[in-house]
Design an enzyme around this catalytic site. Structure first.
Site: not given
Length: 587
Positions: A133, A260
């Site tokens: 990340d 998403n």
């Protein structure tokens, strides 16, 4: 045990974004369970003077200037009525109790039954989770205790730790997966696994396919159990596909965000869409599919992802996204793999135990994550068994020198009333440090525990439960825990990347800082990765009497991966840096 004091204050070296909400750390709350003292708000000095004359006691007076005064104490009813009748009383109230808000478990952890798993002693101890990340905040109190080594494909713009988070997203995901149980902030799905920051995204949340692939390969080469990837792209990439296949074949369990893009169909992002990766969709607190969650046949499981409170740089915030759902599954996988399951076994257990919440298969895959059920599937519900067996459950109440070990007799088979207990030892020093503690005899299945004491502070221990009769012994899987460090190290040590590596040698480097005028001895400990029991120590490092770097050339085998750590010694106390890993060239 007679060993010298070792301090582990170290800086560890190495080389789809959620929807922002709000959160605060260190708040206070009030309740009605305070004390019997009254608070009188008066309008003028006249009220103060009368109260001084007629009060039973006055403990505190506070002057708020033009607003008036407040007096805290024990006041007769007649005085209160007098002030009220004369218009002198601004307010009268009980002096209520106020307390600091402590640790909380986010709703997502409760919904996936992580709390039930914790109560049974499962906390992920011994497992390793790589968070691919934007990095992890190296100083966050909910994460720093669990942080291990890190790796930066993209260097951080914040601080001198290259894998430090400079965005918030990676820190948020890390907290969901594995925030420590420390009586403050939040709890993660697992709480005692080792977290490893693999910084593949920059401070603006972007990265490259080659960078993600490099991070995956690094995590796999370290042998990390779980690789959590709250990131994605709408199209596939051959280099990432190579990386996930490489990692899966080497035993890592890969977890990736579905994306998403919702509402949409057949729109799962990569690398989540690859068959080697568990693609995770998101649900809200009503067990409804989150409106943003991507769907498609690749979705394998869903987890909470709407309005999840977790850690960010220096505090806590609420984010939403399949990025938040993903580390729920990563933390659950860490718990399962800490019990000795392979990546394939843990994956199978997660999907078989998933809860049916009435969504279509393309929306939720096998269903909603259930951590406790996944554990119980391996225990046959924890009831009687035809097989004489014991399980190592976990550890609780760990401090500097003490801990409580937890086990469970899961089956008696044809034996009766076996003795149960634990064996424990310092990591990589079983022969020299092994101890045994018994918990008595047990005539039925169920949990048992034992308190151990006189442990060394800041030290990692490995333990396993056992059950035995005169002629039979069964053992549970191994788990690990690290005692708290109750001493502040007298100075700071960092292990730096080697400045030179060839086929048969390397120049190891370290840095010492915060010295207070004392001269310290220096050395390097190093070993072939996976063979720490045969640690070597350098013997020609220099003494250092001021904040400075130090180095030493050591001779090594070619084409071999080594782990090294810098060590400084002052008056018998050793302070170590973090570990670095490097590979010598082929000859």
């Amino acid at each position: 045990m007679g060993r010298k004091k070792v301090y582990r204050r170290s800086v560890i070296r190495g080389i789809g974004i959620g929807i922002l909400g709000s959160g605060l750390a260190g708040q206070a709350s009030a309740d009605e369970g305070g004390n019997s003292r009254l608070v009188l708000g008066t309008k003028s000095q006249y009220g103060v003077d009368i109260a001084r004359a007629q009060a039973n006691t006055i403990e505190t007076e506070i002057d708020f200037g033009e607003s008036g005064n407040a007096l805290v104490g024990d006041f007769p009813d007649e005085l209160v009525e007098k002030f009220r009748a004369e218009g002198e009383l601004r307010y009268v109230e009980r002096d209520i109790g106020v307390h600091a808000l402590g640790q909380s478990m986010p709703w997502g952890c409760v919904r996936v039954a992580a709390d039930a798993a914790h109560q049974r002693g499962y906390d992920g101890s011994g497992a390793h989770v790589a968070i691919l990340d934007t990095g992890i905040d190296s100083e966050h109190p909910d994460l720093s205790q669990n942080l291990g080594e890190g790796y930066a494909v993209v260097d951080s713009d914040r601080g001198d730790v290259p894998w430090n988070d400079d965005h918030n997203h990676g820190t948020h995901c890390a907290g969901i997966a594995n925030a420590v149980n420390n009586d403050q902030g939040i709890l993660g799905v697992s709480t005692r696994a080792a977290l490893h920051s693999v910084k593949v995204l920059s401070g603006d949340g972007s990265g490259s396919a080659s960078g993600v692939a490099e991070g995956i390969k690094w995590a796999a080469d370290q042998g990390h159990d779980v690789i959590s990837m709250s990131l994605g792209a709408t199209s596939g990439s051959s280099i990432i596909k190579d990386a996930v296949e490489y990692a899966y074949e080497r035993g890592s369990l890969l977890v990736g965000a579905a994306g998403n893009e919702g509402p949409c169909s057949d729109c799962v992002h990569y690398p989540g869409a690859y068959p080697e990766v568990i693609a995770v969709g998101s649900v809200n607190d009503e067990d409804e599919l989150s409106e943003f969650s991507s769907t498609g046949p690749e979705v394998e499981i869903v987890a909470p992802g709407t309005e999840i409170r977790s850690t960010v740089i220096g505090g806590y915030q609420v984010y939403s996204g399949t990025s938040m759902a993903t580390p729920h599954v990563a933390g659950a996988a860490a718990i399962l793999m800490s019990t000795g399951l392979s990546n394939e076994e843990a994956r199978k257990r997660l999907t078989e135990a998933a809860e049916d919440i009435g969504l279509d298969e393309d929306e939720c895959g096998a269903g909603l994550l259930n951590v406790d059920a996944a554990i119980s599937d391996g225990d046959d519900g924890g009831g009687d068994s035809d097989e004489f067996a014991v399980s190592t459950r976990g550890v609780s109440d760990v401090d500097e020198t003490d801990a409580t070990l937890i086990g469970e007799l899961t089956g008696l088979g044809d034996v009766s009333s076996p003795a149960v207990g634990f064996e424990y030892w310092i990591e990589d020093q079983r022969d020299e440090t092994s101890e045994r503690v018994e918990s008595g005899h047990q005539s039925s299945t169920g949990t048992f525990n034992a308190d151990v004491s006189d442990l060394e502070h800041g030290t990692t221990y490995v333990f396993e439960a056992f059950a035995e009769t005169d002629d039979r012994v069964v053992r549970g899987g191994r788990q690990a825990f690290t005692t708290d460090d109750d001493h502040e190290a007298p100075f700071r040590v960092e292990t730096l990347e080697p400045s030179y590596v060839s086929d048969d040698a390397a120049s190891l480097e370290g840095r010492v800082s915060e010295l207070d005028g004392d001269e310290v001895e220096t050395r390097f400990d190093y070993w072939i990765k996976g063979d720490k029991a045969n640690t070597l120590a350098s013997d020609d490092a220099e003494d250092v009497d001021e904040d400075d770097t130090f180095d030493e050339l050591v001779h090594l085998e070619s084409d071999t991966t080594y782990v090294a750590v810098a060590v400084c010694i002052d008056s018998g106390d050793e302070v170590t840096g973090g570990t670095v890993t490097f590979t010598t060239e082929s000859d």
